[in-house]
Design an enzyme around this catalytic site. Structure first.
Site, mmCIF file in Angstrom:
data_model
loop_
_atom_site.group_PDB
_atom_site.id
_atom_site.type_symbol
_atom_site.label_atom_id
_atom_site.label_comp_id
_atom_site.label_asym_id
_atom_site.label_seq_id
_atom_site.Cartn_x
_atom_site.Cartn_y
_atom_site.Cartn_z
ATOM 1 N N ASP A 1 0.973 -1.171 -0.048
ATOM 2 C CA ASP A 1 -0.073 -0.024 0.034
ATOM 3 C C ASP A 1 0.651 1.225 0.030
ATOM 4 O OD1 ASP A 1 -2.457 -1.093 -0.003
ATOM 5 O OD2 ASP A 1 -2.640 -1.384 2.180
ATOM 6 N N ARG B 1 -16.069 21.016 1.555
ATOM 7 C CA ARG B 1 -14.765 20.606 1.176
ATOM 8 C C ARG B 1 -13.686 21.883 1.329
ATOM 9 N NH1 ARG B 1 -14.007 17.738 -4.428
ATOM 10 N NH2 ARG B 1 -12.022 16.996 -3.397
#
Length: 697
Positions: free
Chosen positions: A310, A385
């Protein structure tokens, strides 16, 4: 730390029990697991019978006594190597057992609590744990959030958060809740908890032979069988040769000598150390706080072709950090930095703190108090956001509304305020994204000031580690949910060989299957339930201890420190295990050559002799050993002592170097193949000199 033990190989607390256990392992049932040592023990027993038979008939033989003792020492030294390797694991297991307490459990049934012994819990039971309680068994948090002290398992003193849902819900029996209250569903049966399995693995109670060990054992059995046939056909050959040469009885073919030849020719060195090598491989993993559920997983790690890692937390630090301020045309960098710092003063996220720190370090801007500014922080929400700060008017200073956030959200915010969004800022945003960063646009009122570049920082030294893996012939693949542009930039900076962008759990599983279909071995690290299918499919699946129960059960290794980069160390340990076994096998077979030249000439020195001079076979006595008896005794003694000498190498492992397979083979053949011939010649000659000086033969 409970998983750590003394690094000293010959710690007295380990040596004494190992010596005692060496005699316990003389049990024929136990020796049956090691055919080479079983044959040696049978030979030692036969020599013992011959010695006592001669003793009772008044024919004491010091030569037979010494051969018999050295044969028993060979078996005992082999047992000692295995017992010492097991003892190191048992010492660690004792500290783990202290964590397994018989605690009461507060079981919930029909909405009421009842106190029962922890061993009485069944899979699926619901228990409650509050501050100070010891978690009675493995389970998953289904309600609440708490800090848990896992030092008893991992050795780390820092508590960890455990909460319902997500990838931090798994809890381990024997750990302690140090704050708050959680409700746990038990996921393990009594006697089969994670701690129970860990103790069993550490003690070696469930260690099974790996496929490679089984294959090597079959090879050693085959070689032993061949040498048994060869040695015990020698009397017939010698009888014929003696009659043909006219020197009957000139060969020394006593049972003691035949057994000595057999034991010296069969691969006793690797036979005596094979089990210790396997146990020590698991031991080295445990010392790095990694629990392997099988020896096969450790070996598979040594043969890995592909590593799937990852990006976040493995290749990168996991927190995006501010790295630069990119002002819009007509705006100074200092003004952009000042506004960005104001918008981040109350932002406690790692990104927000890094913005304030960067402004201070790069432009000497000091933080200001919100109360003095009469400011109100606007937190980030998934809908807007963006976040920022509203500063009230103060004297000559007008009111300000500073915002920072995603480019699209900020563009909409500016347009709603009736201002123009500069195209040049779009270009800055695109440039940041292309370089693998995350752009945050900053606006003061309706004026766009510029862009903050956030970047998930690649871990220091990771590129060099990937270069080492490349030298080992291992390809690295970065897995990320980022877009292709960002993924490509991080991949280039970190030095991975390939990457998967916008990867889903299905994508990971498909990639592993594709690689395996091409005959490659794949390793992967993961911690979430969505990683479980890929962990189960991978040849080496390393689950994080902080992950879910599903992930821990799917993988064949568990990293107690939950450090995904440890996957690289696991591969190195696996390769070290294979290299150690290969090196000692090479040495063992090579050193039989020297013992051949020591014993065979001694056995047939008188064959074809003329006028009591040594026969032509004496030309094989290239070491010029003193006498037939001292030659045989020297070879048998060296055969026993070399096992003791190689125990440190078997337990610590051959020093690993990131070289290609061809170079490793060449190096091992030179060092352990050629060395396996030279060292015994020197050792046997030295022992022969000592034996003749002391008149032991």
């Amino acid at each position: 730390m409970p998983m750590k033990a003394s690094n000293s190989l010959f710690d007295p607390t380990l040596v004494r029990p190992a010596l005692i256990h060496s005699f316990n392992k003389l049990n024929p049932i136990g020796l049956w697991e090691n055919p080479v040592m079983l044959v040696t023990a049978i030979g030692a027993a036969l020599c013992s019978i011959v010695f006592f038979q001669d003793l009772f008939t008044g024919h004491f033989s010091g030569f037979n006594l010494q051969i018999t003792l050295w044969l028993w020492f060979t078996v005992l030294f082999s047992n000692f190597a295995e017992a010492l390797a097991e003892g190191r694991g048992k010492a660690q297991a004792e500290s783990l057992k202290k964590s397994r307490t018989q605690t009461p459990a507060r079981r919930l049934r029909d909405g009421r609590e009842e106190s029962i012994p922890a061993p009485s819990l069944q899979r699926g039971d619901i228990v409650v744990c509050e501050t100070g309680d010891v978690i009675p068994a493995d389970g998953e948090v289904i309600e609440g959030i708490a800090t848990v002290d896992e030092a008893a398992i991992t050795g780390e003193s820092a508590p960890v958060i455990r909460e319902s849902g997500g990838d931090r819900s798994a809890v381990t029996g024997g750990t302690r809740v140090i704050s708050d209250r959680i409700v746990i569903r038990i996921t393990s049966e009594a006697g089969n908890t994670f701690l129970d399995r860990m103790i069993a693995m550490v003690e070696g109670a469930r260690r099974q032979k790996t496929p490679n060990e089984i294959a090597l054992t079959i090879l050693l059995v085959g070689m032993t069988a061949v040498f048994v046939l060869a040695v015990f056909t020698l009397p017939a050959f010698a009888h014929y040769s003696e009659n043909a040469s006219g020197h009957p009885g000139s060969s020394d073919l006593r049972l003691t000598v035949l057994v000595s030849l057999l034991v010296c020719l069969i691969p006793t060195t690797i036979g005596g150390l094979l089990s210790a090598i396997g146990i020590s491989g698991i031991d080295r993993l445990i010392r790095r706080n990694v629990l392997a559920t099988s020896g096969r997983a450790v070996e598979a790690a040594g043969d890995i072709d592909i590593l799937l890692l990852d990006k976040t937390g493995t290749i990168t630090l996991g927190n995006r950090m501010a790295t630069d301020f990119l002002p819009a045309p007509g705006v100074t960098a200092e003004r952009l930095a000042d506004a960005a710092q104001l918008a981040s003063l109350a932002d406690e996220t790692p990104e927000g703190r890094s913005i304030a720190v960067l402004a201070k370090e790069k432009y000497k801007l000091r933080g200001r108090e919100f109360s003095a500014l009469q400011a109100q922080f606007v937190p980030f929400t998934a809908q807007t956001r963006m976040s920022g700060v509203d500063i009230a008017a103060n004297g000559s200073q007008p009111a300000r509304s500073i915002r920072k956030g995603a480019a699209e959200s900020m563009k909409l915010h500016v347009k709603l305020m009736g201002m123009q969004y500069p195209e040049s800022v779009d270009q800055l945003v695109e440039n940041v994204a292309r370089l693998g960063g995350t752009p945050l646009v900053v606006a003061d009122g309706g004026e766009v000031l510029g862009v903050i570049q956030l970047k998930d920082v690649v871990k220091g030294g990771i590129k060099e580690r990937f270069a080492q893996l490349r030298k080992m012939g291992i390809r690295t693949v970065m897995i990320t949910g980022d877009n292709a542009l960002t993924a490509a930039a991080i991949a280039t900076e970190s030095g991975v060989d390939d990457f998967m962008a916008q990867a889903t759990p299905e994508d990971k599983l498909c990639r592993i299957r594709e690689e395996q279909a091409k005959g490659r071995l794949v390793a992967m690290a993961g911690d979430g339930t969505n990683d479980a299918p890929a962990l189960a499919q991978a040849d080496v699946g390393v689950a994080m201890n902080t992950g879910t129960q599903a992930a821990r059960e799917a993988g064949n290794m568990v990293d107690l420190d939950s450090n995904p980069t440890k996957l690289i160390e696991i591969v190195e340990i696996g390769k070290q295990l294979l290299m150690t076994r290969g090196a000692l096998t090479t040495f063992s077979i090579a050193n039989d050559v020297a013992k051949y030249f020591a014993i065979l000439p001694a056995m047939f020195l008188g064959l074809y002799s003329i006028d009591e001079k040594p026969g032509p076979l004496a030309a094989l006595n290239i070491m010029h050993l003193g006498s037939p008896q001292s030659a045989i005794l020297s070879a048998v003694a060296f055969n026993a002592l070399i096992i003791i000498a190689l125990i440190p190498l078997a337990l610590r492992g051959v020093k690993y170097r990131p070289l290609g397979a061809a170079k490793i083979l060449q190096r091992n053949l030179f060092l352990y193949g050629l060395g396996g011939i030279i060292v015994p010649f020197a050792g046997i000659k030295l022992l022969d000199v000592i034996i003749n000086i002391l008149h032991l033969a």
